[in-house]
Scaffold this motif. Structure first.
Motif, mmCIF file in Angstrom:
data_model
loop_
_atom_site.group_PDB
_atom_site.id
_atom_site.type_symbol
_atom_site.label_atom_id
_atom_site.label_comp_id
_atom_site.label_asym_id
_atom_site.label_seq_id
_atom_site.Cartn_x
_atom_site.Cartn_y
_atom_site.Cartn_z
ATOM 1 N N MET A 1 0.856 -1.177 0.000
ATOM 2 C CA MET A 1 0.000 0.000 0.000
ATOM 3 C C MET A 1 0.886 1.218 0.000
ATOM 4 N N SER A 2 0.634 2.131 -0.926
ATOM 5 C CA SER A 2 1.436 3.341 -1.008
ATOM 6 C C SER A 2 0.540 4.550 -1.217
ATOM 7 N N PHE A 3 0.543 5.393 -0.227
ATOM 8 C CA PHE A 3 -0.181 6.657 -0.338
ATOM 9 C C PHE A 3 0.810 7.784 -0.602
ATOM 10 N N LYS A 4 2.053 7.418 -0.927
ATOM 11 C CA LYS A 4 3.144 8.380 -1.056
ATOM 12 C C LYS A 4 2.817 9.530 -1.997
ATOM 13 N N HIS A 5 2.234 9.263 -3.127
ATOM 14 C CA HIS A 5 1.991 10.292 -4.131
ATOM 15 C C HIS A 5 0.576 10.867 -4.088
ATOM 16 N N LEU A 6 -0.268 10.318 -3.253
ATOM 17 C CA LEU A 6 -1.645 10.818 -3.146
ATOM 18 C C LEU A 6 -1.710 12.017 -2.203
ATOM 19 N N PRO A 7 -2.329 13.109 -2.643
ATOM 20 C CA PRO A 7 -2.570 14.212 -1.710
ATOM 21 C C PRO A 7 -3.535 13.714 -0.625
ATOM 22 N N LEU A 8 -3.064 13.679 0.611
ATOM 23 C CA LEU A 8 -3.811 13.000 1.671
ATOM 24 C C LEU A 8 -5.167 13.625 1.991
ATOM 25 N N ARG A 48 13.045 6.848 -21.405
ATOM 26 C CA ARG A 48 13.469 5.553 -20.877
ATOM 27 C C ARG A 48 14.572 5.670 -19.831
ATOM 28 N N GLY A 49 15.317 6.754 -19.820
ATOM 29 C CA GLY A 49 16.358 6.929 -18.821
ATOM 30 C C GLY A 49 15.810 7.329 -17.465
ATOM 31 N N GLN A 50 14.546 7.631 -17.419
ATOM 32 C CA GLN A 50 13.901 8.090 -16.192
ATOM 33 C C GLN A 50 13.527 6.893 -15.323
ATOM 34 N N GLY A 51 13.928 6.924 -14.060
ATOM 35 C CA GLY A 51 13.590 5.861 -13.126
ATOM 36 C C GLY A 51 12.147 5.974 -12.673
ATOM 37 N N TYR A 52 11.657 4.883 -12.070
ATOM 38 C CA TYR A 52 10.270 4.883 -11.621
ATOM 39 C C TYR A 52 9.978 5.976 -10.592
ATOM 40 N N PRO A 53 10.815 6.179 -9.573
ATOM 41 C CA PRO A 53 10.490 7.216 -8.584
ATOM 42 C C PRO A 53 10.332 8.606 -9.216
ATOM 43 N N GLU A 54 11.197 8.915 -10.160
ATOM 44 C CA GLU A 54 11.117 10.210 -10.850
ATOM 45 C C GLU A 54 9.851 10.288 -11.702
ATOM 46 N N PHE A 55 9.544 9.210 -12.393
ATOM 47 C CA PHE A 55 8.342 9.151 -13.227
ATOM 48 C C PHE A 55 7.089 9.316 -12.369
ATOM 49 N N ALA A 56 7.008 8.564 -11.265
ATOM 50 C CA ALA A 56 5.833 8.620 -10.389
ATOM 51 C C ALA A 56 5.663 10.003 -9.778
ATOM 52 N N ALA A 57 6.772 10.637 -9.444
ATOM 53 C CA ALA A 57 6.708 11.976 -8.853
ATOM 54 C C ALA A 57 6.221 13.017 -9.860
ATOM 55 N N ALA A 58 6.414 12.745 -11.144
ATOM 56 C CA ALA A 58 6.002 13.683 -12.193
ATOM 57 C C ALA A 58 4.523 13.545 -12.568
ATOM 58 N N VAL A 59 3.867 12.487 -12.110
ATOM 59 C CA VAL A 59 2.440 12.311 -12.395
ATOM 60 C C VAL A 59 1.670 13.347 -11.576
ATOM 61 N N PRO A 60 0.806 14.146 -12.225
ATOM 62 C CA PRO A 60 0.072 15.189 -11.495
ATOM 63 C C PRO A 60 -0.806 14.607 -10.379
ATOM 64 N N ALA A 61 -0.928 15.375 -9.322
ATOM 65 C CA ALA A 61 -1.721 14.949 -8.161
ATOM 66 C C ALA A 61 -3.158 14.616 -8.559
ATOM 67 N N CYS A 62 -3.716 15.399 -9.474
ATOM 68 C CA CYS A 62 -5.102 15.138 -9.881
ATOM 69 C C CYS A 62 -5.226 13.781 -10.574
ATOM 70 N N SER A 63 -4.196 13.371 -11.288
ATOM 71 C CA SER A 63 -4.227 12.059 -11.942
ATOM 72 C C SER A 63 -4.145 10.932 -10.918
ATOM 73 N N TRP A 64 -3.289 11.100 -9.897
ATOM 74 C CA TRP A 64 -3.224 10.113 -8.826
ATOM 75 C C TRP A 64 -4.583 9.974 -8.156
ATOM 76 N N LEU A 65 -5.226 11.104 -7.896
ATOM 77 C CA LEU A 65 -6.535 11.069 -7.229
ATOM 78 C C LEU A 65 -7.593 10.409 -8.096
ATOM 79 N N THR A 66 -7.575 10.704 -9.392
ATOM 80 C CA THR A 66 -8.543 10.085 -10.294
ATOM 81 C C THR A 66 -8.348 8.575 -10.320
ATOM 82 N N MET A 67 -7.088 8.142 -10.423
ATOM 83 C CA MET A 67 -6.817 6.702 -10.442
ATOM 84 C C MET A 67 -7.242 6.059 -9.130
ATOM 85 N N PHE A 68 -7.006 6.738 -8.018
ATOM 86 C CA PHE A 68 -7.404 6.222 -6.714
ATOM 87 C C PHE A 68 -8.914 6.089 -6.626
ATOM 88 N N GLU A 69 -9.640 7.104 -7.084
ATOM 89 C CA GLU A 69 -11.103 7.052 -7.014
ATOM 90 C C GLU A 69 -11.661 5.984 -7.941
#
Length: 97
Positions: A1-8, A48-69
């Motif tokens: 479970m990872s809430f790291k990128h979700l605006p709480l 492709r040179g971008q690691g997962y943590p960098e990629f995940a951090a670049a995903v907009p907060a609204c997109s994380w929330l939409t995926m969560f919902e």
């Protein structure tokens, strides 16, 4: 479970609105993270040179929330609402399937 990128605070509103328990919230957060990880594995050649943590951090907060919902709605068996939310998101963001 990872809430790291979700605006709480916003995630908390979704949890309260959908009346999710801890397990449902965790599954929704996991599914959102899996979607982002899948997108990372399919990223374009120029990123492709971008690691997962960098990629995940670049995903907009609204997109994380939409995926969560969407994930929460799917977990609740509310597939029609999840589909409508995904379609609305595609329209707003100007993306096709």
């Amino acid at each position: 479970m990872s809430f790291k990128h979700l605006p709480l605070l916003a995630a908390g509103e979704i949890i309260a609105t959908l009346n999710l328990n801890g397990e449902q919230s965790a599954r929704a957060a996991d599914l959102a993270a899996k979607v982002v990880h899948r997108a990372w594995t399919r990223r374009p050649a120029d990123r492709r040179g971008q690691g997962y943590p960098e990629f995940a951090a670049a995903v907009p907060a609204c997109s994380w929330l939409t995926m969560f919902e969407v994930a929460a709605l799917l977990d609740l068996g509310r597939t029609c609402e999840a589909s409508r939310l995904m379609e609305a998101s595609r329209i707003v963001h100007g993306q096709s399937r």
